[in-house]
Scaffold this motif. Structure first.
Motif, PDB file in Angstrom:
ATOM      1  N   PRO A 125       0.817  -1.226   0.000  1.00  0.00           N
ATOM      2  CA  PRO A 125       0.000   0.000   0.000  1.00  0.00           C
ATOM      3  C   PRO A 125       0.845   1.268   0.000  1.00  0.00           C
ATOM      4  CG  PRO A 125       0.061  -0.947   2.201  1.00  0.00           C
ATOM      5  CD  PRO A 125       0.840  -1.883   1.316  1.00  0.00           C
ATOM      6  N   LEU A 126       0.275   2.329  -0.550  1.00  0.00           N
ATOM      7  CA  LEU A 126       0.953   3.628  -0.579  1.00  0.00           C
ATOM      8  C   LEU A 126       1.252   4.145   0.816  1.00  0.00           C
ATOM      9  CD1 LEU A 126      -0.899   5.512  -3.460  1.00  0.00           C
ATOM     10  CD2 LEU A 126       1.541   4.983  -3.358  1.00  0.00           C
ATOM     11  N   ALA A 127       0.476   3.685   1.793  1.00  0.00           N
ATOM     12  CA  ALA A 127       0.684   4.125   3.176  1.00  0.00           C
ATOM     13  C   ALA A 127       2.059   3.735   3.710  1.00  0.00           C
ATOM     14  CB  ALA A 127      -0.407   3.542   4.080  1.00  0.00           C
ATOM     15  N   GLN A 128       2.700   2.775   3.066  1.00  0.00           N
ATOM     16  CA  GLN A 128       4.041   2.379   3.484  1.00  0.00           C
ATOM     17  C   GLN A 128       5.109   3.332   2.963  1.00  0.00           C
ATOM     18  OE1 GLN A 128       4.812  -0.078   5.657  1.00  0.00           O
ATOM     19  NE2 GLN A 128       2.597  -0.357   5.903  1.00  0.00           N
ATOM     20  N   GLY A 129       4.709   4.255   2.110  1.00  0.00           N
ATOM     21  CA  GLY A 129       5.646   5.265   1.610  1.00  0.00           C
ATOM     22  C   GLY A 129       5.742   5.262   0.104  1.00  0.00           C
ATOM     23  N   LYS A 130       5.558   6.447  -0.492  1.00  0.00           N
ATOM     24  CA  LYS A 130       5.629   6.553  -1.948  1.00  0.00           C
ATOM     25  C   LYS A 130       7.026   6.227  -2.468  1.00  0.00           C
ATOM     26  CE  LYS A 130       1.987  10.050  -2.322  1.00  0.00           C
ATOM     27  NZ  LYS A 130       1.670  11.438  -2.719  1.00  0.00           N
ATOM     28  N   THR A 131       8.045   6.610  -1.713  1.00  0.00           N
ATOM     29  CA  THR A 131       9.416   6.339  -2.158  1.00  0.00           C
ATOM     30  C   THR A 131       9.677   4.839  -2.212  1.00  0.00           C
ATOM     31  OG1 THR A 131      10.063   8.381  -1.020  1.00  0.00           O
ATOM     32  CG2 THR A 131      11.834   6.945  -1.783  1.00  0.00           C
ATOM     33  N   LEU A 132       9.217   4.122  -1.191  1.00  0.00           N
ATOM     34  CA  LEU A 132       9.366   2.663  -1.168  1.00  0.00           C
ATOM     35  C   LEU A 132       8.577   2.022  -2.295  1.00  0.00           C
ATOM     36  CD1 LEU A 132      10.312   0.027   0.230  1.00  0.00           C
ATOM     37  CD2 LEU A 132       8.218   0.151   1.613  1.00  0.00           C
ATOM     38  N   GLU A 147       7.679   3.235  -5.180  1.00  0.00           N
ATOM     39  CA  GLU A 147       8.321   3.471  -6.476  1.00  0.00           C
ATOM     40  C   GLU A 147       9.565   2.595  -6.638  1.00  0.00           C
ATOM     41  OE1 GLU A 147       7.425   5.206  -9.181  1.00  0.00           O
ATOM     42  OE2 GLU A 147       5.531   5.434  -8.110  1.00  0.00           O
ATOM     43  N   GLU A 148      10.309   2.419  -5.571  1.00  0.00           N
ATOM     44  CA  GLU A 148      11.517   1.594  -5.611  1.00  0.00           C
ATOM     45  C   GLU A 148      11.174   0.143  -5.941  1.00  0.00           C
ATOM     46  OE1 GLU A 148      15.679   1.024  -5.188  1.00  0.00           O
ATOM     47  OE2 GLU A 148      14.644   2.905  -4.781  1.00  0.00           O
ATOM     48  N   SER A 183      14.468   3.182   1.918  1.00  0.00           N
ATOM     49  CA  SER A 183      14.326   3.596   0.526  1.00  0.00           C
ATOM     50  C   SER A 183      14.729   5.057   0.340  1.00  0.00           C
ATOM     51  CB  SER A 183      12.877   3.391   0.076  1.00  0.00           C
ATOM     52  OG  SER A 183      12.750   3.585  -1.308  1.00  0.00           O
ATOM     53  N   VAL A 184      14.315   5.912   1.279  1.00  0.00           N
ATOM     54  CA  VAL A 184      14.681   7.327   1.208  1.00  0.00           C
ATOM     55  C   VAL A 184      16.195   7.495   1.352  1.00  0.00           C
ATOM     56  CG1 VAL A 184      14.545   9.517   2.468  1.00  0.00           C
ATOM     57  CG2 VAL A 184      12.456   8.242   1.931  1.00  0.00           C
TER      58      VAL A 184
END
Length: 339
Positions: free
Chosen positions: A99-106, A108-109, A164-165
């Motif tokens: 889910p996006l709630a886990q982070g957009k950067t993650l 996308e990675e 990821s960040v």
């Protein structure tokens, strides 16, 4: 193998290539799941790792089968490709669970890693279809190696948004550091070598328009120092993220994503500014990109300072970078007014 049998085999391989292309497009077009109530990060990565290893195994099996005579029959090939496609479907299904709630950067990675794994698998099958035969055994193995690499990258993806960040920031930091080193080294000369990259004309060496004058180099000083400020920004932000960043709550995840995006803009402008600094120097473009860089550095500093990432001990370091930015903007304004 008869001509008819060869054509049938080619069709089977082509159908598989097209199926993999569809799976790849589905992943590329999917922004990530908005909500999943029963999501487990441990289960997600266990599923992803299992599928990556299975995909690597199935592609290796195909390589072995097509590297030895006689090559698989149409029926055998269908069975081999069915196993590959089923594994890709399971891999994509596992990806859909993030889910996006886990982070957009993650997100996308991981999405990029899944796409790479599917692309490398498709490339292997394309090589078999286009170059089939014992003579291209090395090409099969090379393509299988690309699949292995793609699956390995998937297994080694950052496990959460903080990781990821950090990975992305380190990559950006490397680009900014290289850019600063490149321009400072070039300033030891007159910049004439830059315009001749990729060419060997002796006439270019005597072109005064492709060299810095002493005035040019003096005017460039504040812009170069702004790149240095961007370099220091990354040093401070990376240290703060490594030490204080968390991704346990939605706000923490969002703050990390925002910081990553703001810093990404800094790296992008540094890249453009460096190109503008090389001769012939365009003062208008230099000034424009320098102000843009200063603005993006300021935004990233504010985002870092207001987030949970930066503690009290980080604030003076961030303020120092902002003061350096302001000082060099003032110097630029002064130098340009004296021209």
């Amino acid at each position: 193998m008869t001509t008819q049998a060869t054509a049938h085999l080619s069709n089977i391989l082509q159908n598989s290539i097209e199926n993999l292309m569809l799976a790849e497009q589905q992943v590329q077009e999917n922004p990530g799941q908005r909500e999943i109530t029963d999501f487990s990060m441990d289960k997600f990565w266990n599923d992803m790792t299992t599928m990556a290893q299975k995909l690597s195994f199935e592609c290796t099996k195909i390589c072995i089968c097509f590297s030895n005579a006689p090559i698989p029959t149409s029926g055998e090939t269908s069975s081999l490709l069915s196993a590959v496609e089923s594994t890709v479907v399971c891999l994509v299904s596992a990806w859909y669970r993030l889910p996006l709630a886990q982070g957009k950067t993650l997100v996308e990675e991981v999405r990029a890693a899944v796409v790479r794994a599917i692309q490398s698998t498709r490339q292997l099958i394309k090589v078999i279809k286009d170059e089939g035969g014992e003579a291209v055994d090395a090409r099969y193995r090379q393509s299988t190696g690309v699949v292995w690499q793609g699956c390995d990258l998937l297994e080694k993806c950052p496990r959460d948004n903080k990781a990821s960040v950090l990975k992305g920031l380190r990559e950006q930091n490397s680009l900014v550091s290289d850019a600063f080193s490149e321009i400072t080294e070039a300033l030891e000369g007159d910049g004439s070598g830059w315009s001749r990259l990729g060419g060997d004309s002796e006439e270019e060496e005597d072109d005064d328009e492709d060299k810095w004058s002493n005035e040019d180099k003096d005017l460039m000083g504040p812009s170069v120092n702004l790149v240095k400020a961007a370099k220091i920004l990354y040093k401070r932000v990376l240290a703060a993220v490594e030490k204080g960043a968390l991704c346990e709550t939605p706000s923490q995840v969002e703050e990390l994503d925002q910081l990553f995006q703001d810093c990404k803009q800094v790296a992008a402008v540094v890249d453009v500014l460096i190109l503008e600094l090389y001769p012939p120097l365009n003062i208008h473009n230099m000034e424009e990109q320098s102000h843009l860089l200063a603005s993006h550095v300021g935004t990233a500093l504010k985002t870092a300072a207001r987030s949970h990432v930066a503690g009290e001990e980080d604030q003076p370091h961030l303020e120092f970078v902002q003061k350096a930015v302001d000082h060099n903007l003032d110097r630029m304004k002064e130098k340009l007014s004296q021209r």
